[in-house]
Design a protein around this motif. Structure first.
Motif, PDB file in Angstrom:
ATOM      1  N   ALA A 229       0.830  -1.207   0.000  1.00  0.00           N
ATOM      2  CA  ALA A 229       0.000   0.000   0.000  1.00  0.00           C
ATOM      3  C   ALA A 229       0.865   1.258   0.000  1.00  0.00           C
ATOM      4  O   ALA A 229       0.575   2.237  -0.709  1.00  0.00           O
ATOM      5  CB  ALA A 229      -0.929  -0.001   1.213  1.00  0.00           C
ATOM      6  N   ILE A 230       1.950   1.245   0.790  1.00  0.00           N
ATOM      7  CA  ILE A 230       2.873   2.377   0.808  1.00  0.00           C
ATOM      8  C   ILE A 230       3.494   2.582  -0.573  1.00  0.00           C
ATOM      9  O   ILE A 230       3.600   3.711  -1.070  1.00  0.00           O
ATOM     10  CB  ILE A 230       3.974   2.154   1.864  1.00  0.00           C
ATOM     11  CG1 ILE A 230       3.368   2.156   3.274  1.00  0.00           C
ATOM     12  CG2 ILE A 230       5.066   3.213   1.748  1.00  0.00           C
ATOM     13  CD1 ILE A 230       4.348   1.750   4.358  1.00  0.00           C
TER      14      ILE A 230
ATOM     15  N   GLN B  12       0.981   4.027  -3.024  1.00  0.00           N
ATOM     16  CA  GLN B  12       0.746   5.440  -2.725  1.00  0.00           C
ATOM     17  C   GLN B  12       1.904   6.303  -3.221  1.00  0.00           C
ATOM     18  O   GLN B  12       1.683   7.408  -3.748  1.00  0.00           O
ATOM     19  CB  GLN B  12       0.566   5.628  -1.217  1.00  0.00           C
ATOM     20  CG  GLN B  12       0.192   7.050  -0.816  1.00  0.00           C
ATOM     21  CD  GLN B  12      -1.149   7.468  -1.392  1.00  0.00           C
ATOM     22  OE1 GLN B  12      -2.146   6.786  -1.194  1.00  0.00           O
ATOM     23  NE2 GLN B  12      -1.172   8.579  -2.114  1.00  0.00           N
TER      24      GLN B  12
ATOM     25  N   ALA C 113       1.510   6.588  -6.938  1.00  0.00           N
ATOM     26  CA  ALA C 113       0.373   7.458  -7.247  1.00  0.00           C
ATOM     27  C   ALA C 113       0.731   8.932  -7.033  1.00  0.00           C
ATOM     28  O   ALA C 113       0.380   9.791  -7.854  1.00  0.00           O
ATOM     29  CB  ALA C 113      -0.824   7.071  -6.385  1.00  0.00           C
ATOM     30  N   ASP C 114       1.444   9.219  -5.946  1.00  0.00           N
ATOM     31  CA  ASP C 114       1.876  10.595  -5.691  1.00  0.00           C
ATOM     32  C   ASP C 114       2.824  11.081  -6.784  1.00  0.00           C
ATOM     33  O   ASP C 114       2.772  12.246  -7.197  1.00  0.00           O
ATOM     34  CB  ASP C 114       2.556  10.698  -4.328  1.00  0.00           C
ATOM     35  CG  ASP C 114       1.574  10.503  -3.180  1.00  0.00           C
ATOM     36  OD1 ASP C 114       0.352  10.641  -3.411  1.00  0.00           O
ATOM     37  OD2 ASP C 114       2.029  10.197  -2.057  1.00  0.00           O
TER      38      ASP C 114
END
Length: 199
Positions: free
Chosen positions: A183-184, A187, A190-191
């Motif tokens: 998940a990290i 993310q 995505a960022d």
């Protein structure tokens, strides 16, 4: 010394580098190894992370400019590397290729990009730009050193946890760590994509 800046550096890097969240990943990556090896991995990972952070604090912007690399590209690369590690933890590869190939997990993925990842690097570079005198420099340096001491303590004292939860507990922690790490990683990617679009 600028105490406010020191606290801000410490809190920001503490949240980004997440010593508590590092514990299950450290346990899963060092499971099956001797206590001495795990202890050595703890301080080696902290030294590697500290070295990377210091290098980017001093030379970071110059390095990225010279190589024509954006911060978003650096963040995306770190996210993809973390995703590979997370998939290995989730699939339960019992052969532990990192151990059999002789790769030191304290260097990759613990030291970087898990601890000294793009988020910590970028935050450090931002704080470095706020250094205008010796007091500011001391504040930033003490904040960085303080976070790394906490990181070492978290991993060093995770060994009693390993003896407490035993192998079945390590297996559960490994799966949870893989899920959180994936998940990290997603993310982070995505960022980075969002930053690419905005630029």
């Amino acid at each position: 010394m600028n105490v406010t800046l020191m606290v801000e550096v410490f809190v920001t890097l503490f949240v980004i580098m997440d010593p508590v969240g590092t514990v299950p990943i450290f346990l899963s990556l060092t499971s099956g190894r001797s206590a001495a090896t795990a202890r050595r991995a703890a301080w080696q990972a902290v030294l590697v992370a500290f070295f990377v952070i210091v290098v980017f604090a001093v030379f970071g912007q110059g390095i990225l400019d010279y190589l024509s690399i954006s911060l978003a590209a650096l963040q995306c690369a770190g996210g993809l590397l973390l995703l590979l590690v997370a998939l290995e933890l989730l699939t339960g590869n019992d052969e532990e290729p990192t151990a059999t190939t002789g790769t030191n997990v304290a260097l990759v993925p613990l030291g970087t990009p898990l601890l000294a990842g793009p988020g910590a690097i970028v935050a450090t570079m931002v704080f470095t730009r706020r250094v205008h005198d010796v007091g500011d420099l001391a504040a930033v340096a003490l904040g960085i050193i303080g976070v790394h001491i906490v990181l070492w303590a978290a991993m060093r004292f995770s060994l009693p946890i390993l003896r407490l939860i035993r192998e079945s507990g390590v297996m559960l922690v490994t799966r949870i760590a893989g899920l959180l790490l994936s998940a990290i990683a997603v993310q982070m990617v995505a960022d980075a994509v969002r930053a690419f679009i905005e630029s």
